[in-house]
Enzyme design. Structure first.
Site, PDB file in Angstrom:
ATOM      1  N   HIS A 384       0.798  -1.235   0.000  1.00  0.00           N
ATOM      2  CA  HIS A 384       0.000   0.000   0.000  1.00  0.00           C
ATOM      3  C   HIS A 384       0.818   1.265   0.000  1.00  0.00           C
ATOM      4  O   HIS A 384       0.275   2.342   0.256  1.00  0.00           O
ATOM      5  CB  HIS A 384      -0.897   0.044   1.241  1.00  0.00           C
ATOM      6  N   LYS A 575      -8.603  14.076   3.995  1.00  0.00           N
ATOM      7  CA  LYS A 575      -7.738  12.889   3.991  1.00  0.00           C
ATOM      8  C   LYS A 575      -6.825  13.019   5.192  1.00  0.00           C
ATOM      9  O   LYS A 575      -6.787  14.071   5.817  1.00  0.00           O
ATOM     10  CB  LYS A 575      -6.932  12.795   2.700  1.00  0.00           C
ATOM     11  N   ARG A 576      -6.090  11.989   5.529  1.00  0.00           N
ATOM     12  CA  ARG A 576      -5.154  12.123   6.641  1.00  0.00           C
ATOM     13  C   ARG A 576      -4.172  13.264   6.370  1.00  0.00           C
ATOM     14  O   ARG A 576      -3.841  13.560   5.225  1.00  0.00           O
ATOM     15  CB  ARG A 576      -4.391  10.809   6.859  1.00  0.00           C
ATOM     16  N   LYS A 581       0.949  14.306   1.243  1.00  0.00           N
ATOM     17  CA  LYS A 581      -0.334  14.651   0.624  1.00  0.00           C
ATOM     18  C   LYS A 581      -0.430  16.155   0.330  1.00  0.00           C
ATOM     19  O   LYS A 581      -1.267  16.579  -0.451  1.00  0.00           O
ATOM     20  CB  LYS A 581      -1.486  14.202   1.522  1.00  0.00           C
ATOM     21  N   THR A 685      -8.274   6.670  -2.529  1.00  0.00           N
ATOM     22  CA  THR A 685      -9.639   6.246  -2.823  1.00  0.00           C
ATOM     23  C   THR A 685     -10.589   7.415  -2.656  1.00  0.00           C
ATOM     24  O   THR A 685     -11.659   7.433  -3.250  1.00  0.00           O
ATOM     25  CB  THR A 685     -10.089   5.095  -1.893  1.00  0.00           C
ATOM     26  N   LYS A 689     -14.107   8.600  -4.776  1.00  0.00           N
ATOM     27  CA  LYS A 689     -15.397   8.967  -4.184  1.00  0.00           C
ATOM     28  C   LYS A 689     -15.865  10.318  -4.719  1.00  0.00           C
ATOM     29  O   LYS A 689     -17.049  10.503  -5.037  1.00  0.00           O
ATOM     30  CB  LYS A 689     -15.287   9.043  -2.655  1.00  0.00           C
TER      31      LYS A 689
HETATM   32  C1  LIG Z   1     -11.859   7.363   1.674  1.00  0.00           C
HETATM   33  C2  LIG Z   1     -11.398   7.798   3.018  1.00  0.00           C
HETATM   34  C3  LIG Z   1     -10.042   8.021   3.261  1.00  0.00           C
HETATM   35  C4  LIG Z   1      -8.988   7.895   2.173  1.00  0.00           C
HETATM   36  O1  LIG Z   1      -8.840   9.142   1.547  1.00  0.00           O
HETATM   37  P1  LIG Z   1      -7.599   9.445   0.573  1.00  0.00           P
HETATM   38  O2  LIG Z   1      -7.942  10.776   0.005  1.00  0.00           O
HETATM   39  O3  LIG Z   1      -7.579   8.370  -0.450  1.00  0.00           O
HETATM   40  O4  LIG Z   1      -6.386   9.472   1.424  1.00  0.00           O
HETATM   41  C5  LIG Z   1      -9.653   8.417   4.518  1.00  0.00           C
HETATM   42  N1  LIG Z   1     -10.544   8.597   5.506  1.00  0.00           N
HETATM   43  C6  LIG Z   1     -11.863   8.410   5.307  1.00  0.00           C
HETATM   44  C7  LIG Z   1     -12.800   8.644   6.441  1.00  0.00           C
HETATM   45  C8  LIG Z   1     -12.337   7.991   4.072  1.00  0.00           C
HETATM   46  O5  LIG Z   1     -13.656   7.782   3.894  1.00  0.00           O
END
Ligand SMILES: *Cc1c(COP(=O)(O)O)cnc(C)c1O
Length: 841
Positions: A384, A575-576, A581, A685, A689
């Site tokens: 990952h 995101k985190r 990032k 991911t 979304k």
């Molecule tokens: C989808 C999701 C992530 C992943 O987000 P990335 O932008 O791909 O890092 C992290 N936290 C939550 C709550 C999510 O639903």
């Protein structure tokens, strides 16, 4: 085998499996799915399980009774599926993951079982506001971010595709911390998600496993053959908690089995007998620690002993559960590859590999070579990351102390592997050192990713670019050695949760345009391309987006007293928080806009009205990340308070980003920020979304952004920044971020403004570490990509002027992103790695 003297004398009770009754030829059927039937079942549960009358019941009582009622509808299917999986013995997937970021369960389970409308009507008849019950649910935060959410999407897809699957993991008593802000700084609160109990879980303490640790190993003579065995030192019990994983509208229900740790009774009993009550209690507390809390690090694991204990704890319990309880008695282990594949979600469960070998060789008396051949067919590994600091290693010292026999097994795996390497590549000592599962510096350690690569039938990356970099940069010697082992499966997200539940208005519009069926066949969204040319459809699509913004505004008002103004471009980065990032890049854009207006070079009225939304948790020990959160909040305070920018720019940072908030924010977004440095984000991911909910992406050529852009087309994507080869070339030339600072006026002004203390009440020291890091180190090339990013944002502003064209692009994003359904990811895993047939209907 464990030392007999340590084995619990009150051995685990075995349940008679052959109990029977004429009425029990099949599971008790589901209650009738009429509103009356639902009400009756709900009242039964309220009275008999909660012990309250409707008139006296609290919202918590009502939520539990509703959850129990939904469970009751799923129960017959769940029991049937368990029986079917025992009877048919079809090949199934054991997904091993230290994290499952599930999100709320009630709505998902109502949706899967087609009970959403029945339940609403039934609650209304009882005088109950179902929205209040929904709000009552605490989301199980048993994961950090993308990796844990991916596991949750995958088990949803497997159930929906009728693939037999058990998800195995840990039932953390405290999930990911609850984030609050105090004076703009992150403060972590414990996530006591189990305070009121959890209606979705089924504990089975009678099926507990004993998991052993420590001790030593010895050899012994077994009829002329020298064998090894482990004499462990201490143990804990692993209690399984089962959760239903219902498929969407297909009547299938798979199982998620999470393990909770407790003290072995023999352990405390011995202390108790010797009169040391305090020691007995200490042992109890010590054992429960193992599943107490989720480690909140994302992408940067710390080599803490408790973390290794957690990993071994759940892997050992899961492997044994499968071999002893899921397989029929007397199963011929040689046929195991026909029955199961253990998919390792990152390196966290890799300790399952030596545990599996130990069981086969030490406990079942199998020859090493035969056991190893089985292992190499029964495991597969998903990598990952691309960040070197995220590749997990365990010091030999620690591993040998906690799991001495496993260390011996790892050494033997390595020895035989390196012999094969010598055979193929000759005595290339440099290469041997590079490929050894054991690294020597800075201390002797086990490289878990290497162990997984050697053991796995397949190794996959999570997006095309990532899989390619994995082969070329992270594990090049391995991909040369095992040319057929490496493959790609691009991540996906479940359209049930992330479209149907999160965006019901869009889901209805799609169904109206395309008919039902797209929810389980997401490529059908292609049909929307034609509708993108229809002005009336565009108007309705735009109205859905506007309604989602109003809904978000209500949620944020209720939650944080934030408002989202009508007509603003909603620009979202959730995101985190991690330097790779590049939330800092987003922030420099905001500061640039602010500075241009504050200095009078641009009139506020010339800005495209934008609301910026951030959502991000930082690992508690990650100082730079926490400082960046502080800076975002500080910039937000100043920008939001500036009367000149009123109605033009807003910066909102709702705390505690989680799945529930994601479900509200993402459907409202116009612009999706996916701005990691190229070559650093494995897939992402969140990016999927957003695109599936009709946001346009501003992004680098990184992770799955590459595939999103290829699918939606350059006209419907704002690309900026260096490519991965350009990044490498700049490193090779010598990257001096200060030069970018000196040469770009906007950048210099923005950074000088931060450095001047403008966002820290004149205190220049608070954000100095961020600024000097950017100027003199900047590992993630924020400054190098700044100009290109600002330029792309100006293209965004221009594009947003033509609302109708923007909406058309948004529709095309939805239409062309069906590929990113996690159902497709599962099909790819099945075709390329698992080779599991779907179970017979
Ligand atoms: C989808 C999701 C992530 C992943 O987000 P990335 O932008 O791909 O890092 C992290 N936290 C939550 C709550 C999510 O639903």
């Amino acid at each position: 085998m464990p030392d007999a003297s340590l084995a619990p004398d009150d051995a685990t009770p075995t349940q008679p499996r052959a109990a029977t009754h004429p009425l029990a030829i099949a599971p008790v059927p589901s209650p009738p799915s009429s509103v009356d039937g639902f009400v009756k079942q709900f009242l039964l549960n309220l009275n008999f399980d909660r012990g309250v009358a409707l008139s006296e019941s609290s919202v918590t009582d009502q939520y539990f009774a509703l959850a129990y009622t939904v469970r009751d509808y799923l129960m017959a299917r769940w029991l049937e599926d368990q029986k079917r999986q025992r009877d048919t013995q079809a090949k199934g997937v054991c997904y091993l993951s230290a994290e499952y970021l599930l999100g709320r369960q009630l709505d998902n389970n109502l949706l899967a079982s087609r009970l959403t409308d029945v339940a609403s009507e039934a609650m209304a008849q009882c005088g109950i506001d179902i929205e209040a019950l929904r709000a009552e649910e605490v989301e199980p935060g048993l994961g950090n971010g993308g990796l844990g959410r991916l596991a949750a999407c995958f088990i949803d897809s497997l159930a929906t595709m009728s693939v037999p699957n058990i998800g195995y993991g840990i039932r953390y008593e405290y999930g990911i911390f609850r984030q609050t802000f105090v004076d703009g700084q992150q403060v972590e609160q414990p996530d006591a998600w189990l305070t009121y109990g959890n209606p979705w879980e089924f504990p089975h303490p009678e099926a507990a496993q004993t998991i052993w640790f420590g001790g030593y190993t010895e050899t012994y003579d077994d009829g002329g053959v020298t064998r090894s065995r482990w004499i462990p030192g201490w143990s804990v019990v692993a209690v399984p908690y089962n959760y239903m994983v219902p498929g969407y509208h297909n009547g299938r229900v798979n199982t998620l089995r999470l393990w909770s740790a407790g003290a072995t009774s023999s352990f405390d009993l011995r202390e108790f007998n010797s009169g040391d009550y305090q020691e007995a209690v200490r042992a109890q507390v010590f054992a429960e620690n193992i599943s107490k809390v989720l480690y909140p690090e994302d992408s940067t694991p710390q080599g803490k002993e408790l973390r290794l204990q957690q990993q071994y704890f759940f892997c050992a319990a899961s492997i044994r559960d499968f071999l002893d309880n899921v397989l029929p008695e007397g199963f011929d282990l040689e046929r195991l590859p026909e029955r199961v594949i253990f998919q390792l979600n990152d390196t966290h469960p890799v300790i399952a590999v030596p545990e599996f070998m130990r069981i086969l060789v030490d406990e079942r008396g199998m020859e090493w070579d035969a056991a190893w051949a089985l292992t190499q067919q029964c495991f597969a590994y998903t990598c990952h990351t691309l960040l070197p600091e995220a590749l997990e290693v365990w010091s030999v010292d620690l591993l040998g102390r906690l799991l001495p026999r496993h260390l011996e097994i790892i050494y033997r795996i390595n020895e035989e592997f390196l012999l094969e390497v010598r055979e193929k590549f000759g005595d290339d000592e440099m290469r041997i050192r590079n490929m050894s599962i054991i690294s020597e510096f800075p201390q002797r350690s086990v490289r878990m990713a290497y162990l997984a690569t050697v053991a796995g039938a397949k190794v996959n990356g999570v997006a095309e670019l990532h899989s390619q970099l994995l082969r070329d940069k992270v594990l090049p010697d391995f991909s040369e050695f095992y040319p057929d082992k490496f493959t790609n499966v691009t991540n996906g997200v479940t359209p049930r949760r992330f479209i149907r539940l999160a965006n019901p208005a869009l889901a209805d519009l799609i169904t109206e345009a395309l008919g039902a069926g797209w929810t389980v066949d997401l490529e059908r969204l292609r049909g929307l391309e034609a509708h993108a040319e229809d002005p009336e459809f565009r108007a309705r699509f735009a109205e859905v987006k506007a309604a989602n913004k109003r809904r978000l505004s209500e949620v944020l008002w209720h939650r944080d007293r934030f408002e989202v103004s009508d007509g603003h471009l909603l620009d979202v980065m959730v995101k985190r928080l991690h330097e790779y990032k590049r939330q800092m890049l987003k922030l420099l854009h905001i500061v640039t806009l602010y500075e241009r207006v504050a200095s009078g070079r641009v009139a506020a009225s010339d800005l495209t009205p934008r609301t910026f939304i951030f959502g991000a948790k930082a690992a508690p020990g990650y100082d730079m990340a926490k400082r960046i959160i502080h800076l975002i909040n500080s910039v937000g305070s100043v920008v939001n308070a500036d009367p000149v920018l009123e109605g033009r720019l807003k910066v909102l940072f709702p705390p505690n980003y989680n799945v529930t908030l994601a479900e509200r924010v993402i459907p409202a977004a116009d612009l999706s920020e996916q701005i990691s440095l190229a070559g650093k984000e494995a897939s992402g991911t969140g990016n999927m979304k957003f695109a599936l909910n009709g946001a346009l992406t501003i992004g680098t050529d990184d992770g799955a952004n590459v595939e999103i852009r290829e699918l939606v087309g350059d006209d419907n994507f704002f690309l900026f920044g260096q490519t991965e080869p350009e990044v490498e070339a700049l490193w090779a030339r010598g990257y001096r971020p200060a030069e970018f600072y000196r040469e770009n006026d906007d950048l210099r002004r923005a950074m000088d403004l931060i450095a001047s203390g403008a966002f820290s009440g004149g205190d220049r020291s608070v954000f100095e570490p961020i600024m000097s890091n950017l100027l003199y180190d900047d590992r993630f090339m924020v400054l190098a990509d700044y100009a290109s990013y600002i330029d792309a944002q100006e293209r965004v502003d221009a594009a947003y002027q033509d609302q109708d064209a923007w909406t058309r692009s948004a529709i095309l994003n939805v239409a062309r992103c069906g590929f990113f359904s996690s159902d497709r990811s599962m099909r790819d895993y099945i075709d390329r790695i698992w080779h599991t047939p779907p179970a017979p209907a």
